[in-house]
Design an enzyme around this catalytic site. Structure first.
Site, short mmCIF file in Angstrom:
data_model
loop_
_atom_site.label_atom_id
_atom_site.label_comp_id
_atom_site.label_asym_id
_atom_site.label_seq_id
_atom_site.Cartn_x
_atom_site.Cartn_y
_atom_site.Cartn_z
N GLU A 297 0.84 -1.21 0.00
CA GLU A 297 0.00 0.00 0.00
C GLU A 297 0.87 1.25 0.00
OE1 GLU A 297 -2.18 -0.42 3.63
OE2 GLU A 297 -3.36 -2.13 2.93
N CYS A 368 -1.49 33.74 10.51
CA CYS A 368 -1.18 34.39 11.79
C CYS A 368 -0.83 33.38 12.88
CB CYS A 368 -2.35 35.27 12.21
SG CYS A 368 -2.65 36.51 10.96
N1 LLP Z 1 -1.59 1.92 4.46
C1 LLP Z 1 -2.11 2.37 5.61
C2 LLP Z 1 -3.00 1.50 6.37
C3 LLP Z 1 -1.80 3.66 6.07
O1 LLP Z 1 -2.29 4.09 7.22
C4 LLP Z 1 -0.93 4.47 5.31
C5 LLP Z 1 -0.59 5.84 5.74
C6 LLP Z 1 -0.42 3.97 4.09
C7 LLP Z 1 -0.77 2.68 3.70
C8 LLP Z 1 0.47 4.76 3.19
O2 LLP Z 1 1.66 5.10 3.82
P1 LLP Z 1 2.87 5.76 2.97
O3 LLP Z 1 3.33 4.73 1.98
O4 LLP Z 1 2.32 6.95 2.31
O5 LLP Z 1 3.88 6.10 4.00
N2 LLP Z 1 0.35 12.78 6.80
C9 LLP Z 1 1.60 12.11 7.13
C10 LLP Z 1 1.61 10.66 6.69
C11 LLP Z 1 0.45 9.85 7.27
C12 LLP Z 1 0.42 8.41 6.82
C13 LLP Z 1 -0.81 7.71 7.29
N3 LLP Z 1 -0.96 6.36 6.85
C14 LLP Z 1 2.75 12.89 6.52
O6 LLP Z 1 2.51 13.91 5.88
O7 LLP Z 1 3.92 12.53 6.69
#
Ligand code: LLP
Length: 439
Positions: A297, A368
């Site tokens: 994922e 702000c």
């Molecule tokens: N699968 C599940 C169950 C997840 O919770 C997430 C991300 C992913 C896949 C994808 O993860 P990635 O490959 O993108 O690391 N807003 C935060 C990141 C939050 C990720 C949440 N879950 C940031 O800007 O760093």
């Protein structure tokens, strides 16, 4: 006190080093900074700033690199793009064309993925708090897989599926109790995080699931966190998953699927991101004997380097010894630095600015709040009002996390696929209140 930008690299890379680490970006002597061969000045002239700029070639290249790293390890996991990273229909459609399925965490994401043409059977539904409506909508469209995270969710899903006359293919999300060594706010696989089911509780819950109407357990899922730069925590978590699968099989359960989650980290400064070869090798080592079908994922790995936030300088000011450069982009556009102290490389678009002497500046937005800071003490040339900057690696968790805080309309977005095309018009100011009701 300055915000720590990273905890593992000491020397601040120069603008030239930041540029050199990013093959999709080139500095052209006349046209200035180009992304996928398109001058960013042309995009800013045509569509204004702040504007998100995405690169289709980069997105395709990242998808291809991930796929081929696995092919070289003799594996062909199904790639379910984590829609949360960037849910724009144009991005989803492009990844669907590459063969991606989707990982969704809400009904909205589920519908978006379908709107982009992704077949429900190629969608997995993750998340710790799916509502009855979410589950009903997913089952109605014959979703491929639901990743169940608690006994309560399992009971709810069974009741809904049975009432609908459907059978839900489910995997149980295990909480492997592994520290992914990433930012506390984005680590998800520790025992004290809200996610998943403790490994020792899985065998009983899996056996129970197998007896429930409307439920067919097919395997396990895990996701230990995001922006993970080393294969080590993955190795630990995957090893635990493999042991658990062997345990379940020894107890007579059928296990055909292992969903390994996302989390692959990218280099936000000039460091390399996670090694795909090492990651694929880690997956292979942990799963080779299991004979399960694998799911990944990935979100950030695919999308982050495929996007940037193009912004203009409003003004510079000096407060005592401190130099501030105030942009027309703000924390409402890109909240990652404010929220996680994240580092984003920032490059001037003008070739003259790019080569000029730098001094340390805080790069801030007009909102702000002192937290509205993109970078602290960053080496920057002097910037005149109207000078343009590109905030890099903002294709993941950028626009999706934006808001209209301070009554700032949402930025426009452009996709470069050979030529730049507008994919989201800039939000009109009147839209900010168009759905509000004054009783
Ligand atoms: N699968 C599940 C169950 C997840 O919770 C997430 C991300 C992913 C896949 C994808 O993860 P990635 O490959 O993108 O690391 N807003 C935060 C990141 C939050 C990720 C949440 N879950 C940031 O800007 O760093």
């Amino acid at each position: 006190m300055s915000i720590p930008q990273t905890d593992f690299l000491a020397a601040e890379p120069s603008l030239a080093e930041l540029l050199a680490a990013r093959p999709a970006l080139k500095m052209h002597a006349q046209d200035g900074l180009c992304f996928e061969n398109v001058p960013l000045n042309a995009i800013a002239d045509a569509f204004g700033t702040p504007v998100w700029v995405y690169g289709a070639a980069t997105l395709r290249a990242r998808y291809g690199a991930l796929k081929s790293a696995f092919a070289q390890a003799g594996l062909a996991p199904r790639l379910h793009y984590a829609v949360k990273a960037n849910d724009h229909l144009a991005i989803l459609s492009l990844l669907r064309e590459q063969g991606a399925g989707a990982d969704v965490v809400s009904r909205g994401e589920f519908l978006r993925a379908q709107k982009a043409g992704i077949d429900p059977k190629d969608i997995v539904f993750s998340g710790v708090g799916k509502t009855a409506e979410d589950l009903r909508a997913a089952l109605a469209q014959n979703i491929g897989q639901i990743n169940v995270e608690s006994p309560a969710e399992l009971a709810l899903l069974s009741a809904i599926a049975a009432a609908m006359g459907k059978t839900a293919s489910i995997v149980l999300r295990m909480n492997p109790d592994v520290d992914a060594g990433t930012h506390a706010k984005i680590t998800t696989g520790r025992a004290d995080n809200k996610f998943g089911v403790a490994a020792h509780e899985i065998p009983a819950l899996y056996a129970h699931a197998a007896t429930l109407p409307g439920i067919q357990p097919i395997g396990l899922a895990l996701h230990i966190g995001s922006q993970i730069l080393s294969p080590a925590p993955y190795a630990a978590a995957f090893g635990k998953a493999a042991a658990l699968i062997n345990h379940l099989r020894a107890a007579g359960q059928t296990v055909t699927t292992l969903d390994l989650g996302g989390g692959l980290g990218v280099g936000y400064r000039d460091e390399p991101g996670i090694s795909l070869a090492a990651f694929a090798h880690t997956v292979r080592r942990a799963t080779a004997e299991l004979g399960v079908s694998l799911i990944l994922e990935p979100g950030r790995y695919l999308a982050a380097p495929a996007g940037l936030l193009l912004t203009s300088v409003i003004l510079e000011k000096q407060n005592g010894a401190k130099r501030f450069c105030v942009l027309d982009a703000a924390m409402n556009d890109l909240i990652r630095p404010a929220m996680y102290d994240s580092y984003h490389a920032i490059l001037p678009v003008s070739p003259v600015d790019f080569l000029a002497e730098t001094t340390a500046a805080d790069i801030v937005g007009p909102v702000c709040e002192t937290g509205d800071t993109f970078a602290t003490g960053r080496a920057m040339p002097p910037l005149r009002p109207g000078a343009r900057l590109a905030i890099l690696d903002a294709g993941a968790y950028g626009a999706v996390m934006s808001s209209t805080y301070n009554a700032r309309p949402r930025a426009a977005a452009v996709l470069i696929d050979g030529t730049p095309k507008l994919i989201t018009p800039r939000q009109a100011i009147e839209d900010l209140w168009s759905s509000e009701i004054v009783p």
